[in-house]
Design an enzyme around this catalytic site. Structure first.
Site, PDB file in Angstrom:
ATOM      1  N   LYS A  58       0.832  -1.210   0.000  1.00 55.29           N
ATOM      2  CA  LYS A  58       0.000   0.000   0.000  1.00 55.29           C
ATOM      3  C   LYS A  58       0.868   1.262   0.000  1.00 55.29           C
ATOM      4  O   LYS A  58       0.488   2.294  -0.550  1.00 55.29           O
ATOM      5  CB  LYS A  58      -0.956   0.000   1.189  1.00 55.29           C
ATOM      6  N   GLY A 122       8.931 -22.363  15.874  1.00 55.22           N
ATOM      7  CA  GLY A 122       8.139 -23.193  16.773  1.00 55.22           C
ATOM      8  C   GLY A 122       7.711 -24.504  16.133  1.00 55.22           C
ATOM      9  O   GLY A 122       7.502 -24.575  14.923  1.00 55.22           O
ATOM     10  N   ILE A 201      -2.432  -9.669  -6.233  1.00 56.69           N
ATOM     11  CA  ILE A 201      -1.049  -9.164  -6.230  1.00 56.69           C
ATOM     12  C   ILE A 201      -0.647  -8.706  -7.631  1.00 56.69           C
ATOM     13  O   ILE A 201      -0.046  -7.641  -7.803  1.00 56.69           O
ATOM     14  CB  ILE A 201      -0.077 -10.248  -5.710  1.00 56.69           C
ATOM     15  N   SER A 286       2.692 -14.358  -9.442  1.00 55.31           N
ATOM     16  CA  SER A 286       1.695 -14.118  -8.375  1.00 55.31           C
ATOM     17  C   SER A 286       0.492 -15.007  -8.676  1.00 55.31           C
ATOM     18  O   SER A 286      -0.512 -14.561  -9.207  1.00 55.31           O
ATOM     19  CB  SER A 286       1.302 -12.644  -8.335  1.00 55.31           C
ATOM     20  N   GLY A 288      -1.048 -17.112  -6.373  1.00 54.32           N
ATOM     21  CA  GLY A 288      -1.678 -17.596  -5.150  1.00 54.32           C
ATOM     22  C   GLY A 288      -0.641 -17.912  -4.081  1.00 54.32           C
ATOM     23  O   GLY A 288       0.562 -17.742  -4.287  1.00 54.32           O
ATOM     24  N   ASP A 329      -4.183 -17.353   7.434  1.00 57.13           N
ATOM     25  CA  ASP A 329      -3.943 -17.949   6.115  1.00 57.13           C
ATOM     26  C   ASP A 329      -3.719 -19.459   6.165  1.00 57.13           C
ATOM     27  O   ASP A 329      -3.804 -20.118   5.129  1.00 57.13           O
ATOM     28  CB  ASP A 329      -2.692 -17.314   5.472  1.00 57.13           C
ATOM     29  N   HIS A 461     -22.809  15.437   2.861  1.00 54.55           N
ATOM     30  CA  HIS A 461     -22.786  15.995   1.507  1.00 54.55           C
ATOM     31  C   HIS A 461     -21.761  17.125   1.426  1.00 54.55           C
ATOM     32  O   HIS A 461     -21.739  17.975   2.325  1.00 54.55           O
ATOM     33  CB  HIS A 461     -24.161  16.561   1.141  1.00 54.55           C
TER      34      HIS A 461
HETATM   35  P1  FAD Z   1       1.300 -14.241   8.046  1.00 53.21           P
HETATM   36  O1  FAD Z   1       1.130 -12.787   7.944  1.00 53.21           O
HETATM   37  O2  FAD Z   1       1.882 -14.979   6.904  1.00 53.21           O
HETATM   38  O3  FAD Z   1       2.185 -14.494   9.348  1.00 53.21           O
HETATM   39  C1  FAD Z   1       2.574 -15.758   9.738  1.00 53.21           C
HETATM   40  C2  FAD Z   1       3.794 -15.612  10.635  1.00 53.21           C
HETATM   41  O4  FAD Z   1       4.100 -16.890  11.188  1.00 53.21           O
HETATM   42  C3  FAD Z   1       5.047 -15.171   9.876  1.00 53.21           C
HETATM   43  O5  FAD Z   1       5.604 -14.057  10.528  1.00 53.21           O
HETATM   44  C4  FAD Z   1       5.985 -16.372   9.960  1.00 53.21           C
HETATM   45  O6  FAD Z   1       7.358 -16.010  10.097  1.00 53.21           O
HETATM   46  C5  FAD Z   1       5.507 -17.046  11.227  1.00 53.21           C
HETATM   47  N1  FAD Z   1       5.791 -18.472  11.266  1.00 53.21           N
HETATM   48  C6  FAD Z   1       5.437 -19.413  10.346  1.00 53.21           C
HETATM   49  N2  FAD Z   1       5.841 -20.637  10.768  1.00 53.21           N
HETATM   50  C7  FAD Z   1       6.453 -20.445  11.959  1.00 53.21           C
HETATM   51  C8  FAD Z   1       7.062 -21.317  12.897  1.00 53.21           C
HETATM   52  N3  FAD Z   1       7.098 -22.640  12.701  1.00 53.21           N
HETATM   53  N4  FAD Z   1       7.627 -20.792  14.011  1.00 53.21           N
HETATM   54  C9  FAD Z   1       7.599 -19.435  14.230  1.00 53.21           C
HETATM   55  N5  FAD Z   1       7.006 -18.570  13.403  1.00 53.21           N
HETATM   56  C10 FAD Z   1       6.436 -19.077  12.290  1.00 53.21           C
HETATM   57  N6  FAD Z   1      -4.485  -8.864   2.965  1.00 53.21           N
HETATM   58  C11 FAD Z   1      -5.371  -7.869   3.208  1.00 53.21           C
HETATM   59  O7  FAD Z   1      -6.334  -8.076   3.950  1.00 53.21           O
HETATM   60  N7  FAD Z   1      -5.208  -6.628   2.656  1.00 53.21           N
HETATM   61  C12 FAD Z   1      -4.180  -6.341   1.830  1.00 53.21           C
HETATM   62  O8  FAD Z   1      -4.066  -5.215   1.355  1.00 53.21           O
HETATM   63  C13 FAD Z   1      -3.236  -7.356   1.558  1.00 53.21           C
HETATM   64  N8  FAD Z   1      -2.190  -7.115   0.745  1.00 53.21           N
HETATM   65  C14 FAD Z   1      -1.278  -8.102   0.521  1.00 53.21           C
HETATM   66  C15 FAD Z   1      -0.220  -7.838  -0.344  1.00 53.21           C
HETATM   67  C16 FAD Z   1       0.721  -8.811  -0.611  1.00 53.21           C
HETATM   68  C17 FAD Z   1       1.861  -8.502  -1.537  1.00 53.21           C
HETATM   69  C18 FAD Z   1       0.608 -10.083   0.016  1.00 53.21           C
HETATM   70  C19 FAD Z   1       1.637 -11.135  -0.221  1.00 53.21           C
HETATM   71  C20 FAD Z   1      -0.451 -10.367   0.867  1.00 53.21           C
HETATM   72  C21 FAD Z   1      -1.410  -9.380   1.112  1.00 53.21           C
HETATM   73  N9  FAD Z   1      -2.513  -9.611   1.933  1.00 53.21           N
HETATM   74  C22 FAD Z   1      -3.422  -8.630   2.159  1.00 53.21           C
HETATM   75  C23 FAD Z   1      -2.713 -10.915   2.576  1.00 53.21           C
HETATM   76  C24 FAD Z   1      -2.231 -10.852   4.037  1.00 53.21           C
HETATM   77  O9  FAD Z   1      -0.878 -10.450   4.056  1.00 53.21           O
HETATM   78  C25 FAD Z   1      -2.386 -12.206   4.691  1.00 53.21           C
HETATM   79  O10 FAD Z   1      -3.724 -12.642   4.574  1.00 53.21           O
HETATM   80  C26 FAD Z   1      -2.023 -12.117   6.170  1.00 53.21           C
HETATM   81  O11 FAD Z   1      -0.691 -11.695   6.346  1.00 53.21           O
HETATM   82  C27 FAD Z   1      -2.225 -13.456   6.850  1.00 53.21           C
HETATM   83  O12 FAD Z   1      -1.948 -13.313   8.193  1.00 53.21           O
HETATM   84  P2  FAD Z   1      -1.426 -14.539   9.061  1.00 53.21           P
HETATM   85  O13 FAD Z   1      -1.142 -13.969  10.413  1.00 53.21           O
HETATM   86  O14 FAD Z   1      -2.336 -15.680   8.934  1.00 53.21           O
HETATM   87  O15 FAD Z   1      -0.054 -14.994   8.366  1.00 53.21           O
HETATM   88  P1  NAI Z   2      -4.764 -14.717  -6.339  1.00 53.55           P
HETATM   89  O1  NAI Z   2      -5.380 -15.998  -5.929  1.00 53.55           O
HETATM   90  O2  NAI Z   2      -5.440 -13.451  -6.034  1.00 53.55           O
HETATM   91  O3  NAI Z   2      -4.533 -14.721  -7.917  1.00 53.55           O
HETATM   92  C1  NAI Z   2      -3.763 -15.682  -8.550  1.00 53.55           C
HETATM   93  C2  NAI Z   2      -4.117 -15.662 -10.003  1.00 53.55           C
HETATM   94  O4  NAI Z   2      -3.156 -16.448 -10.692  1.00 53.55           O
HETATM   95  C3  NAI Z   2      -5.475 -16.253 -10.306  1.00 53.55           C
HETATM   96  O5  NAI Z   2      -6.200 -15.402 -11.138  1.00 53.55           O
HETATM   97  C4  NAI Z   2      -5.143 -17.587 -10.959  1.00 53.55           C
HETATM   98  O6  NAI Z   2      -6.119 -17.986 -11.900  1.00 53.55           O
HETATM   99  C5  NAI Z   2      -3.835 -17.264 -11.629  1.00 53.55           C
HETATM  100  N1  NAI Z   2      -2.988 -18.419 -11.891  1.00 53.55           N
HETATM  101  C6  NAI Z   2      -2.782 -19.495 -11.105  1.00 53.55           C
HETATM  102  N2  NAI Z   2      -1.916 -20.348 -11.698  1.00 53.55           N
HETATM  103  C7  NAI Z   2      -1.565 -19.788 -12.876  1.00 53.55           C
HETATM  104  C8  NAI Z   2      -0.697 -20.186 -13.934  1.00 53.55           C
HETATM  105  N3  NAI Z   2      -0.014 -21.320 -13.883  1.00 53.55           N
HETATM  106  N4  NAI Z   2      -0.601 -19.374 -15.007  1.00 53.55           N
HETATM  107  C9  NAI Z   2      -1.274 -18.202 -15.082  1.00 53.55           C
HETATM  108  N5  NAI Z   2      -2.111 -17.790 -14.102  1.00 53.55           N
HETATM  109  C10 NAI Z   2      -2.247 -18.562 -13.006  1.00 53.55           C
HETATM  110  O7  NAI Z   2      -3.279 -14.773  -5.734  1.00 53.55           O
HETATM  111  P2  NAI Z   2      -2.173 -13.665  -5.577  1.00 53.55           P
HETATM  112  O8  NAI Z   2      -2.434 -12.504  -6.458  1.00 53.55           O
HETATM  113  O9  NAI Z   2      -0.890 -14.386  -5.666  1.00 53.55           O
HETATM  114  O10 NAI Z   2      -2.387 -13.205  -4.096  1.00 53.55           O
HETATM  115  C11 NAI Z   2      -2.372 -14.166  -3.042  1.00 53.55           C
HETATM  116  C12 NAI Z   2      -3.359 -13.814  -1.988  1.00 53.55           C
HETATM  117  O11 NAI Z   2      -2.871 -12.742  -1.192  1.00 53.55           O
HETATM  118  C13 NAI Z   2      -4.700 -13.321  -2.516  1.00 53.55           C
HETATM  119  O12 NAI Z   2      -5.550 -14.391  -2.813  1.00 53.55           O
HETATM  120  C14 NAI Z   2      -5.225 -12.526  -1.385  1.00 53.55           C
HETATM  121  O13 NAI Z   2      -5.896 -13.363  -0.507  1.00 53.55           O
HETATM  122  C15 NAI Z   2      -3.968 -11.983  -0.737  1.00 53.55           C
HETATM  123  N6  NAI Z   2      -3.795 -10.591  -1.127  1.00 53.55           N
HETATM  124  C16 NAI Z   2      -4.754  -9.692  -0.760  1.00 53.55           C
HETATM  125  C17 NAI Z   2      -4.654  -8.390  -1.118  1.00 53.55           C
HETATM  126  C18 NAI Z   2      -5.743  -7.472  -0.733  1.00 53.55           C
HETATM  127  O14 NAI Z   2      -6.562  -7.835   0.095  1.00 53.55           O
HETATM  128  N7  NAI Z   2      -5.821  -6.273  -1.289  1.00 53.55           N
HETATM  129  C19 NAI Z   2      -3.526  -7.867  -1.877  1.00 53.55           C
HETATM  130  C20 NAI Z   2      -2.598  -8.905  -2.264  1.00 53.55           C
HETATM  131  C21 NAI Z   2      -2.737 -10.203  -1.863  1.00 53.55           C
END
Ligand code: FAD
Ligand code: NAI
Length: 482
Positions: A58, A122, A201, A286, A288, A329, A461
């Site tokens: 962001k 862990g 992404i 990107s 998934g 997640d 408004h």
């Molecule tokens: P994570 O954030 O993945 O945290 C898990 C933590 O567990 C990590 O710090 C890891 O180091 C730790 N861990 C794992 N295994 C172990 C272990 N064995 N021992 C100790 N520590 C461990 N979601 C939104 O809602 N809005 C967004 O705008 C958004 N943007 C995103 C943009 C990108 C580029 C990406 C990749 C994701 C985005 N997401 C967004 C998704 C969001 O980041 C995830 O849904 C969220 O971080 C999940 O939270 P979590 O706590 O389940 O896992």
């Molecule tokens: P995504 O699931 O959003 O999109 C992956 C895309 O890749 C899909 O459209 C899928 O059909 C396509 N795909 C899969 N395999 C493929 C292949 N072999 N060739 C071509 N296309 C293929 O996953 P993304 O963008 O990687 O993000 C992961 C997750 O992170 C999201 O699902 C979301 O939950 C979270 N996220 C959330 C954000 C937000 O809330 N604003 C921002 C970024 C990530």
């Protein structure tokens, strides 16, 4: 003697750290295991979201949006700029400072709530006779030597999150072939950028680098664009993104990917079955994310990941071993930070004997493109599939004075409500600030509001929120401003 906790949370991402804070607020003795090492080599809290996800993406979206505005849209206001430049190093250091501020903020929350940060990796060491679990934490002592500590706990919350899915046999080096980590850290704007996957992404980070000057091509396997969105929204988004210059190819099949000295070549078959090659300077994959369960030794407590790698839980995030919960997640449901946070609060409160509940239908989704896309509840296609009779109201931002004033008249709000009872069923927004506008709809849906309820509430408004009300009026065929 091993330290005994009431709750040990494994993982300090948004799901885990919020669970830890709520459990501590409820009076429990809480430990939270976290092993994340940032690029400076420091152990850090916050997980994917704060380090390489929501927060840094962001920050870059904001910088690139300002740049694009200055470049292309300030002229509409009569403002002329000359010699406009972007300093990518400054943009990246701003992003890094925001990340540091946020992750240090969680360290503060841990201190404030007396949560012990168990530094290291862990895993489950086993069950304790008479109740509870042993958790091993593999970390380092103060001299940097590997050390394993074992702690005891009555409850465990697994919040280990997810990592980027990679293509088989296509190694990610985060230089030429990048997942989210590399794509957030480019030191220069690539001239040509390829993106595999037109998901969240791909669209967000593709937009960042396009706005800064990259020629971006997105290759998507599915034949439809943004299939999870309401069809009207995906159509409008596709129109806007194409107009902005994102080249999106749907229905492709990715073939061989080769790296050269300074670029990547992606062979693919297009939706007509023709062989194509995309030559780019950098590639983002990107496609998934996959849950993190490797190395947790789930088998030591009688748990296992399912065939897709997730930990199975019920509606309340309980696993099939009493006392072990899993959130965020690493379990079913949308991979969204706020979904994980909500689950963290719910589980802490369940452990305390309270009766919280999450209505997953009320969790909003946002894609931070320009315009933003946000929705909550059901799409029209889902309602049709359910055979539910509904009415729809759709109102464009072009009729709204505030939208015109801020040069953000693209997009619309669409409200879906039950044809007979008027119960609000879904709200879909494609517009500037959709991420904030959707909060009203989430509250309304959670309170089982009717679309009329939204129309009865006074909206400021001029504001973009007036369009939400107008769309609710339109669902009842009584829009006042169009
Ligand atoms: P994570 O954030 O993945 O945290 C898990 C933590 O567990 C990590 O710090 C890891 O180091 C730790 N861990 C794992 N295994 C172990 C272990 N064995 N021992 C100790 N520590 C461990 N979601 C939104 O809602 N809005 C967004 O705008 C958004 N943007 C995103 C943009 C990108 C580029 C990406 C990749 C994701 C985005 N997401 C967004 C998704 C969001 O980041 C995830 O849904 C969220 O971080 C999940 O939270 P979590 O706590 O389940 O896992
Ligand atoms: P995504 O699931 O959003 O999109 C992956 C895309 O890749 C899909 O459209 C899928 O059909 C396509 N795909 C899969 N395999 C493929 C292949 N072999 N060739 C071509 N296309 C293929 O996953 P993304 O963008 O990687 O993000 C992961 C997750 O992170 C999201 O699902 C979301 O939950 C979270 N996220 C959330 C954000 C937000 O809330 N604003 C921002 C970024 C990530």
């Amino acid at each position: 003697m091993a330290e005994r906790y009431d709750v040990i949370v494994i993982g300090a991402g948004p799901a885990g750290y919020i669970a830890a804070v709520r459990a501590a607020q409820l009076g429990f003795k809480v430990g939270c295991v976290e092993e994340w090492i940032n690029p400076k080599g420091e152990l850090t809290l916050g997980g994917t979201c704060l380090n390489v996800g929501c927060i840094p993406s962001k920050a870059l979206l904001a910088t690139s949006e300002e740049y694009e505005k200055a470049h292309h849209h300030l002229g509409d206001h009569g403002i002329t700029l000359s010699n406009l430049k972007i300093d990518i190093a400054k943009m990246q250091s701003r992003k890094d400072e925001i990340v540091t501020k946020m992750t240090k903020g969680i360290e503060f929350l841990f201190r404030k709530n007396k949560i012990t940060w168990l530094k290291g990796r862990g895993s489950f060491a086993g069950k304790i006779d008479g109740g509870g679990f042993r958790i091993s934490v593999a970390g380092k002592d103060k001299d940097g030597k590997p050390v394993v500590d074992t702690h005891e706990t009555t409850n465990v919350i697994v919040a280990t999150g997810s990592k980027a899915r990679h293509l088989p046999n296509v190694p990610v080096d985060n230089v030429l072939i990048n997942d989210n980590e590399g794509a957030l850290a480019f030191a220069q704007v690539p001239k040509k950028l390829g993106v595999i996957g037109a998901g969240v992404i791909g669209l967000e980070l593709g937009s960042v680098w396009r706005r800064l000057g990259a020629e971006v091509t997105i290759l998507e396997a599915l034949p439809g664009f943004l299939a999870a969105c309401d069809e009207a929204v995906s159509k409008e988004a596709a129109r806007q993104f194409t107009k902005q210059g994102l080249a999106i190819h749907l229905g492709v099949k990715i073939g061989e990917i080769k790296t050269g000295k300074s670029g990547v070549s992606v062979a693919y078959t297009d939706n007509k079955g023709d062989a194509q090659t995309l030559e780019v300077d950098k590639l983002i994959v990107s496609i998934g994310r996959v849950p993190n369960t490797e190395g947790l030794a789930l088998e030591n407590v009688g748990l296992a990941a399912n065939e897709r790698g997730f930990i199975d839980v019920d509606d309340h995030c309980a696993t099939n071993v009493p006392g072990i919960w899993a959130i965020g997640d690493v379990v079913r449901g949308p991979m969204l930070a706020h979904k994980g946070e909500d689950e963290g609060v719910m589980v802490a409160e369940l452990i305390a004997g309270q009766k919280p509940h999450i209505d997953y239908n009320c969790i909003p989704w946002v894609i931070y493109t320009s315009p933003e896309i946000a929705w909550v509840g059901k799409t029209e296609a889902q309602l049709k599939a359910e055979g539910r009779a509904y009415k729809a109201g759709q109102v464009p931002f072009a009729i709204n004075g505030r939208a015109l004033g801020i040069n953000a008249s693209a997009g619309f709000v669409k409200v879906l409500a039950d044809a007979a009872t008027d119960e609000l069923l879904g709200v879909h927004i494609v517009a500037a600030n959709a991420s904030d506008l959707i909060a009203e709809a989430a509250v309304a849906l959670e309170f089982k509001a009717s679309s009329e309820d939204i129309t009865r509430v006074s909206h400021p408004h001029p504001s973009l929120s007036e369009v939400v009300r107008e769309a609710a009026l339109a669902a009842d065929k009584r829009a006042l401003n169009m």
